[in-house]
Design a protein around this motif. Structure first.
Motif, PDB file in Angstrom:
ATOM      1  N   ALA A   1      -9.775  -9.368 -19.094  1.00  0.00           N
ATOM      2  CA  ALA A   1     -10.159 -10.228 -17.967  1.00  0.00           C
ATOM      3  C   ALA A   1      -8.924 -10.883 -17.348  1.00  0.00           C
ATOM      4  O   ALA A   1      -8.801 -10.981 -16.119  1.00  0.00           O
ATOM      5  CB  ALA A   1     -11.150 -11.285 -18.446  1.00  0.00           C
ATOM      6  N   GLN A   2      -8.010 -11.298 -18.202  1.00  0.00           N
ATOM      7  CA  GLN A   2      -6.784 -11.945 -17.730  1.00  0.00           C
ATOM      8  C   GLN A   2      -5.961 -10.970 -16.876  1.00  0.00           C
ATOM      9  O   GLN A   2      -5.425 -11.331 -15.825  1.00  0.00           O
ATOM     10  CB  GLN A   2      -5.981 -12.368 -18.956  1.00  0.00           C
ATOM     11  CG  GLN A   2      -4.966 -13.429 -18.711  1.00  0.00           C
ATOM     12  CD  GLN A   2      -4.200 -13.753 -20.000  1.00  0.00           C
ATOM     13  OE1 GLN A   2      -4.582 -13.334 -21.103  1.00  0.00           O
ATOM     14  NE2 GLN A   2      -3.124 -14.477 -19.866  1.00  0.00           N
ATOM     15  N   GLU A   3      -5.884  -9.741 -17.343  1.00  0.00           N
ATOM     16  CA  GLU A   3      -5.121  -8.714 -16.629  1.00  0.00           C
ATOM     17  C   GLU A   3      -5.773  -8.411 -15.273  1.00  0.00           C
ATOM     18  O   GLU A   3      -5.079  -8.273 -14.253  1.00  0.00           O
ATOM     19  CB  GLU A   3      -5.044  -7.448 -17.498  1.00  0.00           C
ATOM     20  CG  GLU A   3      -4.201  -6.320 -16.933  1.00  0.00           C
ATOM     21  CD  GLU A   3      -2.737  -6.691 -16.726  1.00  0.00           C
ATOM     22  OE1 GLU A   3      -2.246  -7.606 -17.426  1.00  0.00           O
ATOM     23  OE2 GLU A   3      -2.101  -6.077 -15.844  1.00  0.00           O
ATOM     24  N   VAL A   4      -7.107  -8.342 -15.252  1.00  0.00           N
ATOM     25  CA  VAL A   4      -7.809  -8.102 -13.979  1.00  0.00           C
ATOM     26  C   VAL A   4      -7.501  -9.234 -13.007  1.00  0.00           C
ATOM     27  O   VAL A   4      -7.212  -9.004 -11.825  1.00  0.00           O
ATOM     28  CB  VAL A   4      -9.339  -7.961 -14.207  1.00  0.00           C
ATOM     29  CG1 VAL A   4     -10.097  -8.035 -12.881  1.00  0.00           C
ATOM     30  CG2 VAL A   4      -9.646  -6.651 -14.919  1.00  0.00           C
ATOM     31  N   MET A   5      -7.551 -10.463 -13.494  1.00  0.00           N
ATOM     32  CA  MET A   5      -7.284 -11.610 -12.617  1.00  0.00           C
ATOM     33  C   MET A   5      -5.847 -11.592 -12.085  1.00  0.00           C
ATOM     34  O   MET A   5      -5.588 -11.995 -10.951  1.00  0.00           O
ATOM     35  CB  MET A   5      -7.572 -12.925 -13.349  1.00  0.00           C
ATOM     36  CG  MET A   5      -9.049 -13.188 -13.566  1.00  0.00           C
ATOM     37  SD  MET A   5     -10.013 -13.226 -12.032  1.00  0.00           S
ATOM     38  CE  MET A   5      -9.538 -14.835 -11.398  1.00  0.00           C
ATOM     39  N   LYS A   6      -4.944 -11.090 -12.913  1.00  0.00           N
ATOM     40  CA  LYS A   6      -3.550 -10.994 -12.459  1.00  0.00           C
ATOM     41  C   LYS A   6      -3.446  -9.965 -11.323  1.00  0.00           C
ATOM     42  O   LYS A   6      -2.791 -10.211 -10.302  1.00  0.00           O
ATOM     43  CB  LYS A   6      -2.664 -10.580 -13.649  1.00  0.00           C
ATOM     44  CG  LYS A   6      -1.219 -10.964 -13.511  1.00  0.00           C
ATOM     45  CD  LYS A   6      -0.520 -11.032 -14.876  1.00  0.00           C
ATOM     46  CE  LYS A   6      -0.110  -9.649 -15.346  1.00  0.00           C
ATOM     47  NZ  LYS A   6       0.417  -9.657 -16.733  1.00  0.00           N
ATOM     48  N   LEU A   7      -4.132  -8.839 -11.485  1.00  0.00           N
ATOM     49  CA  LEU A   7      -4.133  -7.805 -10.445  1.00  0.00           C
ATOM     50  C   LEU A   7      -4.772  -8.344  -9.161  1.00  0.00           C
ATOM     51  O   LEU A   7      -4.333  -8.022  -8.054  1.00  0.00           O
ATOM     52  CB  LEU A   7      -4.882  -6.555 -10.928  1.00  0.00           C
ATOM     53  CG  LEU A   7      -4.283  -5.830 -12.143  1.00  0.00           C
ATOM     54  CD1 LEU A   7      -5.220  -4.732 -12.642  1.00  0.00           C
ATOM     55  CD2 LEU A   7      -2.917  -5.234 -11.795  1.00  0.00           C
ATOM     56  N   VAL A   8      -5.820  -9.158  -9.316  1.00  0.00           N
ATOM     57  CA  VAL A   8      -6.491  -9.749  -8.153  1.00  0.00           C
ATOM     58  C   VAL A   8      -5.540 -10.714  -7.444  1.00  0.00           C
ATOM     59  O   VAL A   8      -5.373 -10.664  -6.225  1.00  0.00           O
ATOM     60  CB  VAL A   8      -7.793 -10.478  -8.582  1.00  0.00           C
ATOM     61  CG1 VAL A   8      -8.346 -11.344  -7.448  1.00  0.00           C
ATOM     62  CG2 VAL A   8      -8.846  -9.473  -9.040  1.00  0.00           C
ATOM     63  N   GLN A   9      -4.913 -11.584  -8.223  1.00  0.00           N
ATOM     64  CA  GLN A   9      -3.999 -12.579  -7.656  1.00  0.00           C
ATOM     65  C   GLN A   9      -2.888 -11.908  -6.853  1.00  0.00           C
ATOM     66  O   GLN A   9      -2.549 -12.339  -5.742  1.00  0.00           O
ATOM     67  CB  GLN A   9      -3.410 -13.430  -8.794  1.00  0.00           C
ATOM     68  CG  GLN A   9      -2.423 -14.496  -8.346  1.00  0.00           C
ATOM     69  CD  GLN A   9      -3.094 -15.647  -7.605  1.00  0.00           C
ATOM     70  OE1 GLN A   9      -4.253 -15.958  -7.864  1.00  0.00           O
ATOM     71  NE2 GLN A   9      -2.387 -16.251  -6.667  1.00  0.00           N
ATOM     72  N   GLN A  10      -2.327 -10.816  -7.417  1.00  0.00           N
ATOM     73  CA  GLN A  10      -1.233 -10.109  -6.741  1.00  0.00           C
ATOM     74  C   GLN A  10      -1.647  -9.599  -5.357  1.00  0.00           C
ATOM     75  O   GLN A  10      -0.836  -9.555  -4.437  1.00  0.00           O
ATOM     76  CB  GLN A  10      -0.768  -8.911  -7.578  1.00  0.00           C
ATOM     77  CG  GLN A  10       0.063  -9.290  -8.792  1.00  0.00           C
ATOM     78  CD  GLN A  10       0.156  -8.142  -9.795  1.00  0.00           C
ATOM     79  OE1 GLN A  10      -0.405  -7.060  -9.594  1.00  0.00           O
ATOM     80  NE2 GLN A  10       0.880  -8.374 -10.890  1.00  0.00           N
ATOM     81  N   ARG A  11      -2.913  -9.196  -5.234  1.00  0.00           N
ATOM     82  CA  ARG A  11      -3.342  -8.556  -3.989  1.00  0.00           C
ATOM     83  C   ARG A  11      -4.034  -9.499  -3.014  1.00  0.00           C
ATOM     84  O   ARG A  11      -4.021  -9.270  -1.809  1.00  0.00           O
ATOM     85  CB  ARG A  11      -4.286  -7.391  -4.313  1.00  0.00           C
ATOM     86  CG  ARG A  11      -3.548  -6.230  -4.926  1.00  0.00           C
ATOM     87  CD  ARG A  11      -4.497  -5.284  -5.623  1.00  0.00           C
ATOM     88  NE  ARG A  11      -3.741  -4.180  -6.212  1.00  0.00           N
ATOM     89  CZ  ARG A  11      -3.041  -4.277  -7.345  1.00  0.00           C
ATOM     90  NH1 ARG A  11      -3.001  -5.424  -8.001  1.00  0.00           N
ATOM     91  NH2 ARG A  11      -2.376  -3.240  -7.811  1.00  0.00           N
TER      92      ARG A  11
END
Ligand SMILES: *Cc1c(COP(=O)(O)O)cnc(C)c1O
Length: 389
Positions: free
Chosen positions: A245-255
């Motif tokens: 979940a943390q990794e998904v949120m990081k990918l979301v934040q980047q984009r």
């Protein structure tokens, strides 16, 4: 639960132990799904930790057992529901109307009107007619546009049937405004059982392109609904829930940057591992004396809860009391008089050679997409029984 990353481990037995213990110490006269609400709570905590500021809306269709809904409501979950009945179940579990999203893009007009009267104010859309229906039956409501994403690596894809093409997105947002609705954002579904967080990246790229085009066109989008897709452990490696979940949120934040409201709608990833099915072998046979194939028939099949074996897409893990004995391949089938009721044949299942009628078979990670997929009484077999512990 991090132990799931490496597959089999000492931790695994402890995670499954409450349901397994319960099954071992009880007698069942029909296939029964045993749900551990403590395990649901632990998984919620892990996902919530990883998702950070994103609000979890549990996808009720994965398993609408009242005990699950009450547990999640008590922990602060909101809900994503597909119909009036599911919405009502959430209200009965204590949820407030403003904690509910009517997320099915294919709604009955009278259900929209009922939801509006009840105070539910967030609806998914993916087509002109749906916008017209919502404008008529829930004037002024907030809507988010579900968009189609391509090239999913999920094991149970949810694309194609749902969503609008990305080329139509801006026109639909404009139409919603013209019809007096409040188009607040976008949603998508990466596909159910997306095993690795990294698999989200190309999908998020597609959604971000639409998001930024809409913002550039002057639409003040404030809500990003990242849907479900969070995986359960069925035997192949997955990322552990909090890290995933943390990794998904990081990918979301980047984009997407700092989106005011982010919703996540885990279904499978929240409840699958918390459930185990107690079932029984009804028959072991060979079709002729020199047949290489052994058939094992269970008291549960495609029509009594194991619908996700369609195309052998979801491969469940089986536990028997003979697991220390020698195993061999078998074709695994359900009990009904329909020849489509075969669970695994293309890729046979390894089960103990000594398995015989009357033996108990426990099926792991069955908490999602089982109980409500059971037919009401095909061949007179009762739907899957559910016990929450
Ligand atoms: C089914 C569904 C979900 C849940 O998906 P999982 O893969 O089980 O997490 C979330 N959102 C929507 C709109 C759905 O239809």
């Amino acid at each position: 639960m991090n132990a799931f990353v490496t597959g089999l481990s000492a931790c695994e037995s402890s995670v499954f132990s409450r349901t397994e213990d319960y099954i071992r110490t009880h007698h069942f006269d029909r296939p029964t799904l045993v749900i551990d609400t403590q395990a649901v709570a632990r998984q919620y905590a892990a996902l919530a930790q990883g998702l950070g500021r994103a609000q979890i809306h549990y996808a009720v269709k994965a398993n609408p057992a009242p005990e699950i809904l009450r547990t999640l409501h008590g922990l602060g979950a909101h809900f994503d529901a597909a119909s009036r009945v599911e919405l009502q179940m959430c209200l009965d579990a204590g949820a407030r109307p403003d904690q509910l999203s009517f997320g099915n893009t294919i709604k009955r007009a009278s259900d929209i009107a009922w939801a509006h009267e009840t105070g539910i104010d967030l609806f998914a859309v993916d087509a002109e007619e749906e916008i017209e229906k919502i404008a008529q039956n829930a004037p002024g409501a907030r809507v988010y546009l579900r968009i189609i994403v391509d090239a999913t690596e999920a094991e149970w894809p949810l694309t194609r049937k749902f969503g609008s093409g990305r080329d139509k997105a801006l026109a639909l947002i404009e139409m919603a405004k013209e019809f007096g609705l409040n188009p607040v954002g976008l949603s998508f579904h990466v596909g159910s059982q997306t095993r690795r967080a990294a698999m989200w990246a190309p999908i998020l790229d597609q959604v971000a392109a639409v998001w930024h085009a809409a913002r550039d066109a002057g639409h003040d989008l404030t809500l990003l609904n990242i849907g479900g897709g969070f995986p359960a452990f069925y035997g192949r490696e997955i990322d552990a829930p909090a890290l995933y979940a943390q990794e998904v949120m990081k990918l979301v934040q980047q984009r997407f940057g700092d989106v005011p409201h982010i919703m996540a709608e885990p279904g499978r990833g929240l409840v699958a591992e918390a459930g185990m099915i107690a079932s029984e072998v009804l028959l072991v046979s060979k079709k002729s004396d020199n047949d290489l194939h052994r058939w094992v028939y269970l008291d549960i099949g495609r029509f009594s809860g194991l619908a996700e074996t369609e195309g052998e897409a979801i491969r469940y893990q089986f536990v028997t009391d003979r697991d220390m004995e020698q195993t061999g391949p078998c074709i695994l089938a359900g009990p009904s008089c329909d020849s489509a009721d075969v669970l695994y044949e293309k890729q046979p299942v390894q089960l103990p050679l000594g398995l015989r009628a009357g033996d108990r078979v426990m099926i792991r990670a069955c908490g999602a997409y089982t109980s409500t997929y059971a037919s009401v009484g095909f061949n007179g077999f009762p739907p899957l029984d559910v016990v929450a512990i």
